[in-house]
Structures are given as C-alpha cells and as structure tokens.
Scaffold this motif. Structure first.
Motif, PDB file in Angstrom:
ATOM      1  N   PRO A 129     -50.293 -13.214  76.499  1.00 23.76           N
ATOM      2  CA  PRO A 129     -51.227 -14.213  77.013  1.00 23.76           C
ATOM      3  C   PRO A 129     -52.276 -14.601  75.978  1.00 23.76           C
ATOM      4  CG  PRO A 129     -51.038 -12.343  78.506  1.00 23.76           C
ATOM      5  CD  PRO A 129     -50.347 -11.964  77.254  1.00 23.76           C
ATOM      6  N   ALA A 130     -52.987 -15.679  76.234  1.00 21.23           N
ATOM      7  CA  ALA A 130     -54.057 -16.116  75.342  1.00 21.23           C
ATOM      8  C   ALA A 130     -55.050 -14.977  75.145  1.00 21.23           C
ATOM      9  CB  ALA A 130     -54.758 -17.333  75.937  1.00 21.23           C
ATOM     10  N   GLY A 131     -55.409 -14.732  73.887  1.00 19.47           N
ATOM     11  CA  GLY A 131     -56.332 -13.653  73.570  1.00 19.47           C
ATOM     12  C   GLY A 131     -55.659 -12.331  73.289  1.00 19.47           C
ATOM     13  N   GLY A 132     -54.348 -12.241  73.547  1.00 15.14           N
ATOM     14  CA  GLY A 132     -53.625 -11.003  73.277  1.00 15.14           C
ATOM     15  C   GLY A 132     -53.363 -10.820  71.792  1.00 15.14           C
ATOM     16  N   LEU A 133     -53.189  -9.577  71.378  1.00 14.98           N
ATOM     17  CA  LEU A 133     -52.895  -9.287  69.978  1.00 14.98           C
ATOM     18  C   LEU A 133     -51.481  -9.738  69.631  1.00 14.98           C
ATOM     19  CD1 LEU A 133     -54.384  -5.676  69.794  1.00 14.98           C
ATOM     20  CD2 LEU A 133     -55.354  -7.742  68.763  1.00 14.98           C
ATOM     21  N   PRO A 134     -51.232 -10.104  68.364  1.00  8.92           N
ATOM     22  CA  PRO A 134     -49.872 -10.482  67.968  1.00  8.92           C
ATOM     23  C   PRO A 134     -48.914  -9.311  68.141  1.00  8.92           C
ATOM     24  CG  PRO A 134     -51.290 -10.230  66.040  1.00  8.92           C
ATOM     25  CD  PRO A 134     -52.178 -10.182  67.234  1.00  8.92           C
ATOM     26  N   MET A 135     -47.642  -9.636  68.395  1.00  4.89           N
ATOM     27  CA  MET A 135     -46.634  -8.611  68.637  1.00  4.89           C
ATOM     28  C   MET A 135     -45.482  -8.739  67.656  1.00  4.89           C
ATOM     29  SD  MET A 135     -46.342  -8.184  72.769  1.00  4.89           S
ATOM     30  CE  MET A 135     -47.276  -6.830  73.497  1.00  4.89           C
ATOM     31  N   ALA A 136     -44.814  -7.612  67.429  1.00  4.81           N
ATOM     32  CA  ALA A 136     -43.640  -7.577  66.562  1.00  4.81           C
ATOM     33  C   ALA A 136     -42.523  -6.837  67.281  1.00  4.81           C
ATOM     34  CB  ALA A 136     -43.965  -6.881  65.242  1.00  4.81           C
ATOM     35  N   ARG A 137     -41.299  -7.220  67.002  1.00  3.30           N
ATOM     36  CA  ARG A 137     -40.143  -6.539  67.603  1.00  3.30           C
ATOM     37  C   ARG A 137     -40.074  -5.110  67.077  1.00  3.30           C
ATOM     38  NH1 ARG A 137     -36.842  -9.619  65.686  1.00  3.30           N
ATOM     39  NH2 ARG A 137     -36.209  -8.318  63.936  1.00  3.30           N
ATOM     40  N   SER A 138     -39.952  -4.140  67.983  1.00  2.07           N
ATOM     41  CA  SER A 138     -39.903  -2.738  67.574  1.00  2.07           C
ATOM     42  C   SER A 138     -38.583  -2.061  67.895  1.00  2.07           C
ATOM     43  CB  SER A 138     -41.046  -1.953  68.229  1.00  2.07           C
ATOM     44  OG  SER A 138     -40.970  -2.037  69.642  1.00  2.07           O
ATOM     45  N   SER A 139     -37.786  -2.618  68.821  1.00  3.13           N
ATOM     46  CA  SER A 139     -36.477  -2.017  69.090  1.00  3.13           C
ATOM     47  C   SER A 139     -35.542  -3.035  69.716  1.00  3.13           C
ATOM     48  CB  SER A 139     -36.606  -0.792  70.011  1.00  3.13           C
ATOM     49  OG  SER A 139     -36.948  -1.172  71.326  1.00  3.13           O
ATOM     50  N   LEU A 140     -34.257  -2.853  69.431  1.00  2.00           N
ATOM     51  CA  LEU A 140     -33.162  -3.630  70.013  1.00  2.00           C
ATOM     52  C   LEU A 140     -31.976  -2.681  70.056  1.00  2.00           C
ATOM     53  CD1 LEU A 140     -31.892  -6.378  70.909  1.00  2.00           C
ATOM     54  CD2 LEU A 140     -31.329  -6.743  68.491  1.00  2.00           C
ATOM     55  N   TYR A 141     -31.402  -2.431  71.235  1.00  2.00           N
ATOM     56  CA  TYR A 141     -30.454  -1.326  71.338  1.00  2.00           C
ATOM     57  C   TYR A 141     -29.505  -1.494  72.517  1.00  2.00           C
ATOM     58  CZ  TYR A 141     -33.323   0.127  75.270  1.00  2.00           C
ATOM     59  OH  TYR A 141     -33.982   0.156  76.476  1.00  2.00           O
ATOM     60  N   SER A 142     -28.484  -0.620  72.539  1.00  2.00           N
ATOM     61  CA  SER A 142     -27.631  -0.434  73.710  1.00  2.00           C
ATOM     62  C   SER A 142     -27.601   1.051  74.044  1.00  2.00           C
ATOM     63  CB  SER A 142     -26.207  -0.936  73.453  1.00  2.00           C
ATOM     64  OG  SER A 142     -25.550  -0.099  72.506  1.00  2.00           O
ATOM     65  N   PHE A 143     -27.265   1.358  75.300  1.00  2.00           N
ATOM     66  CA  PHE A 143     -27.246   2.750  75.764  1.00  2.00           C
ATOM     67  C   PHE A 143     -26.313   2.836  76.965  1.00  2.00           C
ATOM     68  CE2 PHE A 143     -28.802   5.654  79.056  1.00  2.00           C
ATOM     69  CZ  PHE A 143     -28.721   6.864  78.391  1.00  2.00           C
ATOM     70  N   ARG A 144     -25.679   4.003  77.134  1.00  2.00           N
ATOM     71  CA  ARG A 144     -24.905   4.235  78.358  1.00  2.00           C
ATOM     72  C   ARG A 144     -24.840   5.725  78.634  1.00  2.00           C
ATOM     73  NH1 ARG A 144     -22.423   5.054  73.389  1.00  2.00           N
ATOM     74  NH2 ARG A 144     -20.290   5.806  73.622  1.00  2.00           N
ATOM     75  N   GLN A 145     -24.485   6.076  79.880  1.00  2.00           N
ATOM     76  CA  GLN A 145     -24.345   7.462  80.282  1.00  2.00           C
ATOM     77  C   GLN A 145     -23.340   7.561  81.420  1.00  2.00           C
ATOM     78  OE1 GLN A 145     -28.386   8.401  81.579  1.00  2.00           O
ATOM     79  NE2 GLN A 145     -27.751   8.273  83.714  1.00  2.00           N
ATOM     80  N   GLY A 146     -22.942   8.808  81.734  1.00  2.00           N
ATOM     81  CA  GLY A 146     -22.009   9.019  82.833  1.00  2.00           C
ATOM     82  C   GLY A 146     -22.023  10.463  83.287  1.00  2.00           C
ATOM     83  N   ALA A 147     -21.562  10.703  84.516  1.00  2.00           N
ATOM     84  CA  ALA A 147     -21.445  12.065  85.031  1.00  2.00           C
ATOM     85  C   ALA A 147     -20.371  12.804  84.244  1.00  2.00           C
ATOM     86  CB  ALA A 147     -21.104  12.034  86.510  1.00  2.00           C
ATOM     87  N   LYS A 148     -20.606  14.085  83.967  1.00  2.00           N
ATOM     88  CA  LYS A 148     -19.645  14.840  83.165  1.00  2.00           C
ATOM     89  C   LYS A 148     -18.307  14.953  83.888  1.00  2.00           C
ATOM     90  CE  LYS A 148     -20.496  19.594  84.713  1.00  2.00           C
ATOM     91  NZ  LYS A 148     -20.786  20.975  84.299  1.00  2.00           N
ATOM     92  N   LYS A 208     -33.651 -14.939  65.451  1.00  2.00           N
ATOM     93  CA  LYS A 208     -33.410 -15.444  66.801  1.00  2.00           C
ATOM     94  C   LYS A 208     -32.069 -15.021  67.376  1.00  2.00           C
ATOM     95  CE  LYS A 208     -36.227 -19.583  65.992  1.00  2.00           C
ATOM     96  NZ  LYS A 208     -36.240 -21.075  65.973  1.00  2.00           N
ATOM     97  N   THR A 209     -31.185 -14.498  66.555  1.00  2.00           N
ATOM     98  CA  THR A 209     -29.875 -14.046  67.013  1.00  2.00           C
ATOM     99  C   THR A 209     -29.665 -12.606  66.563  1.00  2.00           C
ATOM    100  OG1 THR A 209     -28.823 -14.925  65.016  1.00  2.00           O
ATOM    101  CG2 THR A 209     -28.894 -16.359  66.959  1.00  2.00           C
ATOM    102  N   ALA A 210     -28.782 -11.913  67.268  1.00  2.00           N
ATOM    103  CA  ALA A 210     -28.556 -10.508  66.935  1.00  2.00           C
ATOM    104  C   ALA A 210     -27.181 -10.065  67.385  1.00  2.00           C
ATOM    105  CB  ALA A 210     -29.625  -9.631  67.582  1.00  2.00           C
ATOM    106  N   SER A 211     -26.681  -9.021  66.728  1.00  2.00           N
ATOM    107  CA  SER A 211     -25.455  -8.337  67.125  1.00  2.00           C
ATOM    108  C   SER A 211     -25.829  -6.936  67.580  1.00  2.00           C
ATOM    109  CB  SER A 211     -24.470  -8.254  65.952  1.00  2.00           C
ATOM    110  OG  SER A 211     -24.073  -9.544  65.532  1.00  2.00           O
ATOM    111  N   ILE A 212     -25.321  -6.538  68.748  1.00  2.00           N
ATOM    112  CA  ILE A 212     -25.641  -5.214  69.281  1.00  2.00           C
ATOM    113  C   ILE A 212     -24.349  -4.474  69.577  1.00  2.00           C
ATOM    114  CG2 ILE A 212     -26.994  -3.921  70.957  1.00  2.00           C
ATOM    115  CD1 ILE A 212     -28.391  -6.522  71.718  1.00  2.00           C
ATOM    116  N   PRO A 213     -24.024  -3.445  68.803  1.00  2.00           N
ATOM    117  CA  PRO A 213     -22.842  -2.647  69.137  1.00  2.00           C
ATOM    118  C   PRO A 213     -23.105  -1.824  70.392  1.00  2.00           C
ATOM    119  CG  PRO A 213     -24.047  -1.632  67.341  1.00  2.00           C
ATOM    120  CD  PRO A 213     -24.732  -2.942  67.620  1.00  2.00           C
ATOM    121  N   PHE A 214     -22.061  -1.563  71.167  1.00  2.00           N
ATOM    122  CA  PHE A 214     -22.206  -0.693  72.334  1.00  2.00           C
ATOM    123  C   PHE A 214     -20.944   0.128  72.509  1.00  2.00           C
ATOM    124  CE2 PHE A 214     -20.565  -4.731  73.883  1.00  2.00           C
ATOM    125  CZ  PHE A 214     -19.577  -4.389  74.801  1.00  2.00           C
ATOM    126  N   GLY A 215     -21.127   1.336  73.010  1.00  2.00           N
ATOM    127  CA  GLY A 215     -20.010   2.248  73.159  1.00  2.00           C
ATOM    128  C   GLY A 215     -19.337   2.124  74.510  1.00  2.00           C
TER     129      GLY A 215
END
Length: 489
Positions: free
Chosen positions: A406-425, A449-456
C-alpha cells in the motif's frame, strides 16, 4: 563520541635514573614533559574500519567458502543459536544463492550506541561496542535499525578458543536459538488434488505473525510464547511450540498429527489445544494427543468485500498482533514439559527473550487482493500439473505478478519461489507418519516476470501425494512479507 583525552606524562626528579631513561628518553630537566605515548585508534576510527571491511567483504561477489564469508566474526561469536564454527561448516551453495542480495551492501547511518571497556578474568582487556545502522541493498530494499555488538581486544572467557586483536569483530547477540517475528499478508488459492479444479473455498486472505523459532544447536525441546490480548482486560494469549526433532523422533509423537520427517532446521510449530487449532492457550496444549499445527497465528477471510475485510481486521486486532511494538515473549525450554498438558508448569526455561513486532501486517481493508504476489498464468494445465505431482513430477511455467504494498509501505523484493509436496508414508515404510520433501526453488527469467518451477512427483517412501503447493514470497526485509500459495489438496 569524543576521543579519550591523551594523558600528559611528566618526568620528575624523584624518578630513578633507570625510570627516567625509560620514561623521559635520557637526561634533561626533571620538569620537562616527555613525548606522549602513541594512543590507539578511537572508537569511531575502529567502527569506521569495521564498516569498510564489512562493505569490502561482499562488494563484488558472494564468497565460496564459509571461512571467507564469516571472516569478520570473532571465534567466540554466538548469534541466533549458531557459533562461528557452525556457520563456516554449514555454508553451502544453496545458502550462497539465497543470500546473493547481500552483494554490494552498504552500511548507512552508523552510530555508536554504547561501549564497554572491561578486564577479563585472565587480566586481558576487552572493548565491546554496540552499533546501530541501516543495511542497504542494490535491489532497493534496506534493513532499518540494525543493532550489532562488536568486540576488540580479547574474548577470553567467552568460549574455549578466544581471539585477540585490535580490530573490531562481530560478537553476536548471544542467543541460544534463532528467534524472530515476521508479519505476513497471505493470499491462498485452493485447488483439488484430484483434478486441479477450484476447491469449494477457492480463495482465502490471511493476516498473521510467523513465529520464526529454530534451533541450530539442537539443544531445546519446546518453547512457550505469550503476548497480550488486543481486548481490554482479557487474559494473555500463549502457545506451546514444539521442536521439529521431537515431533519427528519422539516415541510419544509417532503417528500423531504433525509427525513427519522434519529436518533439524525446520521451524518449531504449535501444539494444539483443540482439533481445529483455534485456541491460543499453552496451558491446554496437548502435543501427544492432538499433535502440532502451524508456525503462525492470525485471522482469515473468504469474503472479499468491505464487511469481510473489516471483520477479519477486527479478529486480528483482538489477537493483539496488529500493531508495531506488540511484544511476544519466548521462554525456551530443554526439558520434557512438552509430554503432558501444562507440563511446562514449574519448569525453568534455559533462556527468555522478548521481541517486538517491527511492522504489523497490512490491514486487509487497506488494499486489493490484486496487489498480492501471484501467478497470472501457469502451464501446463492444472489437471496435468496435479497428475504429475502424483507421478513423476515436471516443470511449471508461470507468469509472475510482484507484490504491490500500500501507499507508504516499504519497497519489497522477491525472496522465494518454490514447489513442495508431501504424502502419508507407505504401509511398508518405517519412520514418521508423513513424508515431507525439500522445497524445489524456481528460476526467474531475465525479465523478472516469468519463471520455471520444477516440481517432484510422489515422495519416496510415501503411499501417494496427499498435498502439493507452489509458493511466491516478497519481503520488505523489515519484518513484513506478502506471500502467495497455490495449494492442491
């Protein structure tokens, strides 16, 4: 800070001949002043040399070795639960990549806050200096109001291998764990893992505070955190946060909700007081029966209009975490008080830290959901993505939208871009009930503005994939984040 005055040494007739030769350089009138001994550098000069060394260290590139990266730390450094030896040993390519934004950093508005000149037990001298400063980065962000303790002289008594030297070195904040508060605004998008179609509740916004507690030295078992309610006269809120090591390995936690193959470096999470994890009361938290839930606390809305936003902001205010300066106390334990309900009663913490919320999460009513970071497009189709999450994995191509504070907020930078998954054993597998996988980082194109995200695909040792997500985070580096997740369940 003014330099200390130079002492004018005088030779007197009462001095012995030997002393006179040493002190006064030979004969001469007994009342003639000698040349003053050379004084050491002033505190300001020492600090200036440290600033120059700090900026030069990462002026051109991120360093390859941990010894180089942490060369300005004293050998007795202890900060956020890590010693210098631990930091040097654990340094790797992933850490180097994640901290690449530090290259070219500058220290601004440096000032001496306090200094202490003491004598160690072995008679050696120690000079500690607390400095305040802003650290500025080339991406336009800055960490404001940093505080660091530096030391010159000897650190005898601080550890088994003390260091000596005239130059200032980083001594650390002496905390036995890493503890911090991060205020977050989150946009969550929900999809069905079966076919990638929107879930019954398609979107959710959250205001929350992330309790960033980790234990690099692997010595603590749980923590009790507490903070004042936002309601006048109401009792304080509290949570019991359990170590990921305990949740993973303890016999009492096997098969309980939250029992998973957590890493030692994962954040502590709260033990539940009720099934839906809606009660913040450490005295009623039951780790071994109800399991543990999350590492953050806040309020959510699924109604995206004026009334919905106002209701969500009111609920968050009632939790007492909606203002900068709100205090949260962390009582760190290394005992077995996690095993029973209110088992912390009568136990003595090994350390207690009180932190303040630096910047509160932005009010939901202050800006549009379109201002959150998010994926504008994603390919292949989400039906194909969920199928791949359950089989062999793949790569997603996305178009990114940056966070717009919002107006008055501090500038921001991208800190993470990721994929994740889990499952019952799998039934034939041993170990914790849930198999989590390491996050897989995405690669952002040159246009930003574009990205590639590998995922398992299906996690090794799991019966099937039960949950998957993509995530995108922006930070202002001053205790506030805007976070987006695309979740399949």
């Amino acid at each position: 800070m003014k330099n200390q005055p130079t002492t004018l040494w005088l030779c007197t007739a009462a001095a012995s001949a030997a002393m006179a030769l040493v002190a006064c350089g030979g004969g001469g009138g007994g009342n003639e002043p000698s040349t003053p001994p050379a004084s050491g550098p002033s505190t300001q000069e020492l600090v200036q040399k440290y600033v120059q060394a700090n900026e030069a260290l990462l002026a051109q590139r991120m360093l390859d070795s941990g010894a180089e990266r942490y060369s300005l730390l004293d050998t007795c450094y202890l900060g956020n639960g890590s010693t210098k030896a631990m930091l040097v040993s654990n340094w790797n390519a992933t850490q180097a990549q994640n901290s690449a934004y530090l290259v070219g950093r500058k220290m601004a508005n440096v000032q001496v806050l306090a200094e202490r000149k003491t004598t160690n037990a072995d008679g050696s001298a120690r000079h500690e200096v607390d400095i305040g400063y802003d650290e500025q980065y080339t991406d336009g962000t800055a960490v404001l109001g940093q505080v660091e303790t530096l030391v010159a002289g000897s650190t005898s008594g601080a550890c088994a291998t003390p260091q000596t030297g005239e130059a200032l070195r980083v001594l650390g904040n002496r905390r036995v764990v890493n503890v911090g508060l991060v205020s977050r605004n989150r946009l969550q998008v929900f999809r069905k893992l079966t076919d990638g179609q929107p879930a019954a509740t398609e979107y959710q916004l959250r205001r929350e505070v992330l309790f960033n507690l980790t234990d690099p030295s692997k010595t603590t078992t749980y923590a009790v955190i507490s903070w004042a309610s936002g309601r006048a006269g109401a009792a304080p809120h509290s949570l019991k946060l359990l170590s990921p090591r305990i949740a993973r390995d303890a016999a009492e936690m096997q098969g309980v909700s939250g029992n998973a193959n957590w890493t030692d470096g994962d954040r502590f999470r709260n033990c539940r007081s009720n099934a839906d994890n809606s009660e913040a009361n450490a005295a009623t938290a039951d780790c071994t029966k109800l399991g543990f839930g999350t590492d953050a606390w806040g309020s959510s809305v699924t109604r995206f209009d004026v009334e919905g936003f106002a209701a969500g902001d009111t609920r968050f205010a009632n939790w007492g975490l909606d203002k900068a300066g709100a205090e949260v106390t962390f009582a760190i334990h290394a005992d077995d008080g996690w095993k029973t309900v209110n088992g912390q009663q009568g136990k003595t913490p090994i350390a207690t830290y009180t932190l303040k919320v630096k910047n509160a999460a932005y009010p939901l009513a202050q800006f549009s959901p379109q201002a959150y970071p998010q994926f504008l497009t994603i390919s292949p189709t989400e039906a194909e993505i969920v199928a791949a999450f359950k089989t062999g994995g793949g790569t997603a191509q996305v178009e990114l939208q940056a966070a717009t504070p919002p107006a008055g907020g501090l500038p921001m930078a991208r800190s993470s871009l990721y994929s994740f998954r889990q499952g019952a054993k799998a039934a034939s597998a041993t170990g914790p009930a849930t198999v989590r996988t390491a996050s897989m980082p995405g690669t952002v194109g040159a246009d930003g503005k574009t990205a590639s995200i590998p995922f398992g695909g299906k996690p090794d040792g799991a019966a099937a994939t039960s949950y998957a997500e993509f995530g995108l985070t922006y930070t202002d580096r001053n205790g506030r984040e805007m976070h987006y997740t695309l979740q399949y369940q």
